[in-house]
Scaffold this motif. Structure first.
Motif, PDB file in Angstrom:
ATOM      1  N   THR A   9       0.841  -1.198   0.000  1.00 35.62           N
ATOM      2  CA  THR A   9       0.000   0.000   0.000  1.00 35.62           C
ATOM      3  C   THR A   9       0.876   1.249   0.000  1.00 35.62           C
ATOM      4  OG1 THR A   9      -1.872  -1.079   1.083  1.00 35.62           O
ATOM      5  CG2 THR A   9      -1.700   1.317   1.330  1.00 35.62           C
ATOM      6  N   VAL A  10       1.877   1.281   0.880  1.00 35.81           N
ATOM      7  CA  VAL A  10       2.775   2.438   0.918  1.00 35.81           C
ATOM      8  C   VAL A  10       3.540   2.555  -0.403  1.00 35.81           C
ATOM      9  CG1 VAL A  10       4.737   3.512   2.090  1.00 35.81           C
ATOM     10  CG2 VAL A  10       2.974   2.338   3.422  1.00 35.81           C
ATOM     11  N   GLN A  11       3.923   1.424  -0.966  1.00 29.43           N
ATOM     12  CA  GLN A  11       4.636   1.472  -2.250  1.00 29.43           C
ATOM     13  C   GLN A  11       3.805   2.173  -3.303  1.00 29.43           C
ATOM     14  OE1 GLN A  11       4.270   0.129  -5.472  1.00 29.43           O
ATOM     15  NE2 GLN A  11       6.332   0.712  -6.136  1.00 29.43           N
ATOM     16  N   PHE A  22       0.572  12.675   6.490  1.00 27.84           N
ATOM     17  CA  PHE A  22       0.137  11.275   6.488  1.00 27.84           C
ATOM     18  C   PHE A  22      -0.616  11.005   7.780  1.00 27.84           C
ATOM     19  CE2 PHE A  22       0.138   6.748   6.354  1.00 27.84           C
ATOM     20  CZ  PHE A  22       0.370   6.384   5.029  1.00 27.84           C
ATOM     21  N   HIS A  23      -1.897  10.604   7.644  1.00 26.62           N
ATOM     22  CA  HIS A  23      -2.723  10.354   8.818  1.00 26.62           C
ATOM     23  C   HIS A  23      -2.447   8.974   9.419  1.00 26.62           C
ATOM     24  CE1 HIS A  23      -5.061  13.984   8.634  1.00 26.62           C
ATOM     25  NE2 HIS A  23      -5.373  13.773   7.375  1.00 26.62           N
ATOM     26  N   ALA A  24      -2.736   8.843  10.710  1.00 20.75           N
ATOM     27  CA  ALA A  24      -2.564   7.577  11.445  1.00 20.75           C
ATOM     28  C   ALA A  24      -1.136   7.068  11.312  1.00 20.75           C
ATOM     29  CB  ALA A  24      -3.571   6.535  10.959  1.00 20.75           C
ATOM     30  N   ALA A  25      -0.182   7.930  11.629  1.00 19.50           N
ATOM     31  CA  ALA A  25       1.224   7.636  11.365  1.00 19.50           C
ATOM     32  C   ALA A  25       1.815   6.587  12.291  1.00 19.50           C
ATOM     33  CB  ALA A  25       2.054   8.925  11.461  1.00 19.50           C
ATOM     34  N   GLY A  43      -0.060   0.432  11.534  1.00 18.77           N
ATOM     35  CA  GLY A  43       0.748  -0.485  10.737  1.00 18.77           C
ATOM     36  C   GLY A  43       1.207   0.116   9.425  1.00 18.77           C
ATOM     37  N   VAL A  44       0.287   0.706   8.655  1.00 19.23           N
ATOM     38  CA  VAL A  44       0.660   1.374   7.404  1.00 19.23           C
ATOM     39  C   VAL A  44       1.504   2.605   7.710  1.00 19.23           C
ATOM     40  CG1 VAL A  44      -0.224   2.580   5.368  1.00 19.23           C
ATOM     41  CG2 VAL A  44      -1.360   0.514   6.173  1.00 19.23           C
ATOM     42  N   GLY A  45       1.113   3.351   8.734  1.00 21.66           N
ATOM     43  CA  GLY A  45       1.801   4.590   9.063  1.00 21.66           C
ATOM     44  C   GLY A  45       3.255   4.390   9.427  1.00 21.66           C
ATOM     45  N   GLN A  46       3.561   3.368  10.211  1.00 25.69           N
ATOM     46  CA  GLN A  46       4.949   3.137  10.592  1.00 25.69           C
ATOM     47  C   GLN A  46       5.813   2.789   9.392  1.00 25.69           C
ATOM     48  OE1 GLN A  46       5.593   0.526  13.933  1.00 25.69           O
ATOM     49  NE2 GLN A  46       4.026   1.514  15.173  1.00 25.69           N
ATOM     50  N   ILE A  47       5.251   2.041   8.448  1.00 29.37           N
ATOM     51  CA  ILE A  47       5.998   1.745   7.218  1.00 29.37           C
ATOM     52  C   ILE A  47       6.167   3.014   6.399  1.00 29.37           C
ATOM     53  CG2 ILE A  47       5.960   0.443   5.053  1.00 29.37           C
ATOM     54  CD1 ILE A  47       4.372  -1.726   6.601  1.00 29.37           C
ATOM     55  N   ALA A  48       5.116   3.844   6.325  1.00 32.79           N
ATOM     56  CA  ALA A  48       5.193   5.103   5.579  1.00 32.79           C
ATOM     57  C   ALA A  48       6.267   6.020   6.156  1.00 32.79           C
ATOM     58  CB  ALA A  48       3.842   5.794   5.574  1.00 32.79           C
ATOM     59  N   CYS A  49       6.349   6.093   7.477  1.00 34.53           N
ATOM     60  CA  CYS A  49       7.373   6.937   8.109  1.00 34.53           C
ATOM     61  C   CYS A  49       8.772   6.483   7.704  1.00 34.53           C
ATOM     62  CB  CYS A  49       7.232   6.886   9.629  1.00 34.53           C
ATOM     63  SG  CYS A  49       5.779   7.731  10.291  1.00 34.53           S
ATOM     64  N   GLN A  50       8.983   5.181   7.717  1.00 37.43           N
ATOM     65  CA  GLN A  50      10.305   4.655   7.362  1.00 37.43           C
ATOM     66  C   GLN A  50      10.618   4.854   5.881  1.00 37.43           C
ATOM     67  OE1 GLN A  50      11.282   0.752   9.557  1.00 37.43           O
ATOM     68  NE2 GLN A  50       9.054   0.874   9.748  1.00 37.43           N
ATOM     69  N   LEU A 101       6.175   7.058  18.825  1.00 37.09           N
ATOM     70  CA  LEU A 101       6.374   5.919  17.922  1.00 37.09           C
ATOM     71  C   LEU A 101       6.591   6.377  16.483  1.00 37.09           C
ATOM     72  CD1 LEU A 101       3.818   3.182  19.027  1.00 37.09           C
ATOM     73  CD2 LEU A 101       6.261   2.852  18.642  1.00 37.09           C
ATOM     74  N   ALA A 102       5.770   7.307  16.033  1.00 37.39           N
ATOM     75  CA  ALA A 102       5.898   7.796  14.660  1.00 37.39           C
ATOM     76  C   ALA A 102       7.256   8.450  14.438  1.00 37.39           C
ATOM     77  CB  ALA A 102       4.771   8.779  14.343  1.00 37.39           C
TER      78      ALA A 102
END
Length: 325
Positions: A127-129, A146-149, A152-159, A180-181
């Motif tokens: 999804t992040v890809q 980016f919402h809900a950082a 599960g999706v948010g942590q990958i998006a941050c990285q 966490l974010a």
């Protein structure tokens, strides 16, 4: 041959899910049977359980997991027995121990990536890809919202954003989730419980706002997300954890600066097959390089699946969760 599986025969709260024994057929042409080691848990599973997304009843839940190929059907050339595999877009029903699915839905899993990490990352990571590399292709100089950082999706998006050199502003609901974010690569965070999101975005960007907002929350953040966008900015609405966005007046997009809106889905970004493979390779490469690390925060047995859904709905989870067959 039998397997345990989770099924529903009506839509409703978590207690409509039940553990059943199902016959497992041999794979047909162009199919494989996978013995699952871990199954992904995602918000989309709640949408199917509640009937927000429709499928003929009775049906299973889930479409993500990882395991070992146990049998292959006629015509399958790319996979063989004992191959380690993962998938993000299987047919509905991955909450089971043995799973028959199209070989085209499966990708080979590098030896360095564990089954639990794969089951937790495939749907969220791909999804992040597509969000970052296809829907709005980030170049590395942007500041984004980016919402809900902390999810599960948010942590990958941050990285992923950090790996690209992108400044990600992440929204969260608590100071713990803000921490966490930031630990996962967010450049800045906004705790919407105590901060005004739009004002804070203006402050962080020197009044410029952002060219793109990635919003999986939906109804509760729709208007505020639009107000965070630059002129001709793009609103990417890719989920609705607070409820669907309805009754949209397109004229608002013009009033707020000739904005663009899209509602993408993962499935449409995994076709043709080569795009699926390339997307997975990009994700696995970042994981192999240590730029994306997957925190499997919670593991649930099948008889704990109702609790798993309750935890997801109440946003009691941070990081990713998996079911263990």
């Amino acid at each position: 041959m039998n397997t345990q599986a989770i099924q529903i025969d009506r839509h409703g709260p978590p207690d409509v899910m039940r553990v059943v024994e199902l016959d497992v057929r041999d794979p047909g042409p162009d199919e494989v049977r996978v013995r699952q080691h871990a199954v992904g848990l995602n918000f989309i599973d709640l949408y199917f359980r509640t009937g927000h997304y429709k499928a003929p009843l009775p049906h299973g839940l889930g479409m993500e997991g990882a395991g070992v190929v146990e049998a292959v059907g006629a015509g399958v050339k790319s996979l063989k027995e004992r191959d380690r595999v993962a998938y993000a877009a299987g047919p509905l029903g991955s909450y089971c121990g043995l799973y028959v699915l199209p070989a085209a839905s499966v990708v080979k899993l590098p030896a360095a990536i564990g089954f639990e990490q794969a089951a937790a990352v495939m749907l969220k990571g791909l999804t992040v890809q597509y969000l970052f590399r296809q829907t709005y292709r980030l170049q590395g100089h942007e500041t984004i919202l980016f919402h809900a950082a902390a999810g599960g999706v948010g942590q990958i998006a941050c990285q992923w954003a950090r790996a690209l050199g992108v400044k990600l502003i992440g929204t969260v609901s608590s100071e713990e989730k803000a921490r966490l974010a930031r630990e996962h690569g967010a450049w800045a965070t906004i705790n919407y419980s105590v901060e005004n999101m739009v004002e804070r975005v203006r402050e962080l960007t020197g009044g410029a706002k952002v060219p793109v907002v990635y919003d999986s929350v939906g109804k509760d953040t729709w208007e505020q997300s639009l107000d965070c966008l630059q002129t001709r900015g793009l609103m990417v609405s890719f989920g609705g954890s607070s409820g669907p966005v309805t009754g949209v007046d397109l004229g608002i997009l013009g009033q707020k600066g000739s904005l663009f809106v899209t509602r993408p889905t993962l499935h449409t970004h995994l076709s043709p097959r080569q795009r699926y493979e390339d997307s997975a390779k990009e994700l696995f490469a970042l994981m192999g390089a240590g730029k994306i690390r997957i925190d499997v925060a919670r593991r649930y047995r099948f008889d704990q699946v109702a609790q798993a859904h309750e935890d997801l709905a109440a946003r009691r989870t941070t990081g990713s969760s998996v079911l263990i067959p």
